[in-house]
Scaffold this motif. Sequence first.
Motif, mmCIF file in Angstrom:
data_model
loop_
_atom_site.group_PDB
_atom_site.id
_atom_site.type_symbol
_atom_site.label_atom_id
_atom_site.label_comp_id
_atom_site.label_asym_id
_atom_site.label_seq_id
_atom_site.Cartn_x
_atom_site.Cartn_y
_atom_site.Cartn_z
ATOM 1 N N HIS A 198 13.920 30.162 26.787
ATOM 2 C CA HIS A 198 13.425 29.146 25.849
ATOM 3 C C HIS A 198 13.171 27.820 26.567
ATOM 4 O O HIS A 198 12.135 27.176 26.364
ATOM 5 C CB HIS A 198 14.449 28.960 24.726
ATOM 6 C CG HIS A 198 14.165 27.827 23.802
ATOM 7 N ND1 HIS A 198 13.128 27.838 22.897
ATOM 8 C CD2 HIS A 198 14.779 26.611 23.661
ATOM 9 C CE1 HIS A 198 13.112 26.698 22.224
ATOM 10 N NE2 HIS A 198 14.100 25.934 22.675
ATOM 11 N N THR A 200 12.638 27.264 29.793
ATOM 12 C CA THR A 200 11.620 27.341 30.859
ATOM 13 C C THR A 200 10.272 27.855 30.369
ATOM 14 O O THR A 200 9.306 27.867 31.133
ATOM 15 C CB THR A 200 12.098 28.275 31.986
ATOM 16 O OG1 THR A 200 12.303 29.596 31.451
ATOM 17 C CG2 THR A 200 13.390 27.773 32.605
ATOM 18 N N HIS A 201 10.207 28.277 29.094
ATOM 19 C CA HIS A 201 8.980 28.883 28.538
ATOM 20 C C HIS A 201 8.610 30.176 29.273
ATOM 21 O O HIS A 201 7.438 30.508 29.425
ATOM 22 C CB HIS A 201 7.806 27.897 28.586
ATOM 23 C CG HIS A 201 8.119 26.569 27.962
ATOM 24 N ND1 HIS A 201 8.299 26.410 26.604
ATOM 25 C CD2 HIS A 201 8.316 25.340 28.513
ATOM 26 C CE1 HIS A 201 8.587 25.143 26.346
ATOM 27 N NE2 HIS A 201 8.603 24.473 27.481
ATOM 28 N N TRP A 202 9.630 30.887 29.697
ATOM 29 C CA TRP A 202 9.405 32.145 30.415
ATOM 30 C C TRP A 202 8.844 33.230 29.499
ATOM 31 O O TRP A 202 8.018 34.049 29.918
ATOM 32 C CB TRP A 202 10.732 32.597 31.026
ATOM 33 C CG TRP A 202 10.671 33.820 31.893
ATOM 34 C CD1 TRP A 202 9.580 34.321 32.551
ATOM 35 C CD2 TRP A 202 11.755 34.692 32.228
ATOM 36 N NE1 TRP A 202 9.924 35.441 33.261
ATOM 37 C CE2 TRP A 202 11.257 35.686 33.079
ATOM 38 C CE3 TRP A 202 13.111 34.704 31.884
ATOM 39 C CZ2 TRP A 202 12.064 36.704 33.593
ATOM 40 C CZ3 TRP A 202 13.911 35.703 32.405
ATOM 41 C CH2 TRP A 202 13.394 36.695 33.243
ATOM 42 N N ASN A 203 9.267 33.256 28.252
ATOM 43 C CA ASN A 203 8.852 34.342 27.363
ATOM 44 C C ASN A 203 7.341 34.442 27.239
ATOM 45 O O ASN A 203 6.762 35.524 27.357
ATOM 46 C CB ASN A 203 9.467 34.155 25.976
ATOM 47 C CG ASN A 203 10.945 34.477 25.947
ATOM 48 O OD1 ASN A 203 11.449 35.200 26.799
ATOM 49 N ND2 ASN A 203 11.649 33.928 24.970
ATOM 50 N N ASP A 204 6.686 33.307 26.975
ATOM 51 C CA ASP A 204 5.232 33.337 26.807
ATOM 52 C C ASP A 204 4.548 33.785 28.082
ATOM 53 O O ASP A 204 3.572 34.558 28.049
ATOM 54 C CB ASP A 204 4.714 31.949 26.401
ATOM 55 C CG ASP A 204 5.119 31.573 24.983
ATOM 56 O OD1 ASP A 204 5.478 32.487 24.205
ATOM 57 O OD2 ASP A 204 5.092 30.372 24.657
ATOM 58 N N GLU A 205 5.043 33.302 29.210
ATOM 59 C CA GLU A 205 4.430 33.681 30.477
ATOM 60 C C GLU A 205 4.651 35.163 30.763
ATOM 61 O O GLU A 205 3.719 35.866 31.189
ATOM 62 C CB GLU A 205 4.996 32.833 31.614
ATOM 63 C CG GLU A 205 4.293 33.088 32.940
ATOM 64 C CD GLU A 205 4.784 32.170 34.041
ATOM 65 O OE1 GLU A 205 4.202 32.229 35.146
ATOM 66 O OE2 GLU A 205 5.749 31.400 33.813
ATOM 67 N N SER A 232 10.547 39.059 25.339
ATOM 68 C CA SER A 232 11.727 38.197 25.224
ATOM 69 C C SER A 232 13.010 38.966 25.505
ATOM 70 O O SER A 232 13.924 38.451 26.174
ATOM 71 C CB SER A 232 11.787 37.551 23.839
ATOM 72 O OG SER A 232 11.919 38.527 22.818
ATOM 73 N N ALA A 340 7.173 29.402 35.215
ATOM 74 C CA ALA A 340 8.437 29.006 34.589
ATOM 75 C C ALA A 340 9.517 28.723 35.620
ATOM 76 O O ALA A 340 10.431 27.923 35.380
ATOM 77 C CB ALA A 340 8.903 30.115 33.636
#
Length: 421
Positions: A198, A200-205, A232, A340
Amino acid sequence: MFDLQSAVGSQTDRQVAHWVLAAWRLNLDDLASQEAWSHLEQYLGISLRRHLQGTIDSLMSDARVLTTMNDEARSPTARAEVRHRLLAFRRQYLRSETTLDFFADAIGVRTNRHIAGLLRACDTLAHRSMAQLLDQLGKTAPVALTYLDKGLGASILKAGLRLWDGGKACPVAVIKVTRHNLLRPTALIHEAGHQVAHITHWNDELTAVLATGLRQAGAKGELAEIWAGWASEIAADGFAFAHTGFASLAALHDVLAGDQSMVFRFSPGDPHPISYLRVLLGAAMCRHCYGEGPWDALALSWTDLHPLQNAPTETRAIVADSMPLLNAVVRLVLDAPMRAFAGRPLRALIPPERVSPAALNELDSTIGPALFTSAHWLWTEPLRILSLTGLQLAVRPHDVKAILERQEQAMLRLGGALQTA
C-alpha cells in the motif's frame, strides 16, 4: 391537550441530552485497563491514544454544536434542522463507538502478561519486516498493533486509511493474529506485506507487470488478467516468503488444506488465488531460490491429496493452463525491477537466501542456544529466528512441542515478558 410543537420539542430535547451525555462518557481509560495500555510499546501507546482521543474530541465538538443548535431553536424550521442534526450525530456516535470498541478489544487482551509478551513480539516482527524494506526506500514504516482473535487466517487494517468513524487516517497498522498460529506467525508478515504494498503502490504495478508478463509467457485467453487480479495477495505472499522462506509456505499450506471445495474454489473478483495454485506457487518460489528441498515433498503431497480431476470444470481449466506459468509468476514477483522499489526487485531488498534452509541451519549451529535467549540476537534476528523454527516445524513434525516451546520463549523474551541473557 398537548401542544404539538412542545410535544415534539420535548422528545427531541430528551434524545439530544441522551446522545450528548453518551458521548461525554467516552473515555480512553475506560476502554482498557492501565495494565493493558502499559503492555504497549511507549511510541505505539502514544500514537494510538492520540488518534483515539482525536476521535472522541471530534465527536465532542459535534456534540457541542448539536447542544447549541437545540438550545437556540425556536421556529419549526430550526427544530427540524436539530432533528436532522441529531440523527447525523447518532450515526457518528455509533461509528466512533465501533472504532473505540475495536481498539478496546485489541488492547484489552494484553491484560494477560503472557499474551501481552507474545503480542509485543508480534508487533516487533511486523514492524521490523516493514522497516527492512521501507528504510531502504526512505519511507517510514508505521508502528504495528497486533491482536489475538479466532479463525483460520490473519488480516490487517492498514495504517493510512480512515476507519469506521471517518476521521483522520489511522497511524497504526492493526494486524489480527490467529490463536492457532500465534507461535508461528508467518501470516503476520504476509499482512505486513499488504501494508508495504500500500505504501509503495506495489499492487498496481504488479498487476500491470503480471498481465503483460504472463501474456508474453503464453497465457491463454483471460488467464493473464485472472492472475493480475490476484496481484495484491501474490505480493503479500512474496513479501512473506522473502522474509521467512519455506516457513511461510508450510504455514500457508496448513491453513489452506481444507476440503476440496476450499482448495479449488474460484470466485471472480476475489483477490486470493485459487488455493491449489497458491500453494504450488509458494513451492515454486522455494525451488527458484533454493533448488530442491522439502517444498517438493509438500507439493507432491498437495497434488496427490487434491487431484485436479476433482476440481470444477472452470477451475480445472484455469489450473491446468496456469501450471506452465508458475515459474514466470515467481520471476515477475521476486526478480522483476519495480518502480515501487526504486528500480530494484524485491529479491534485492529482502534476499530470500538469508532464510534458506542452509543459511538458517548455519545460524542455528553457529550461535546455538544463545540465539533464543540473547537480547542481541533476539533483537537483531527475530525474523530469521521465526524462519528457523518455522522450517523446523515443517521438517520435524515429531518435535513440534519442543520447537514451539523454544519459539515461545524467544517471543516472550523479545516481548519483555521474560528476562533475556
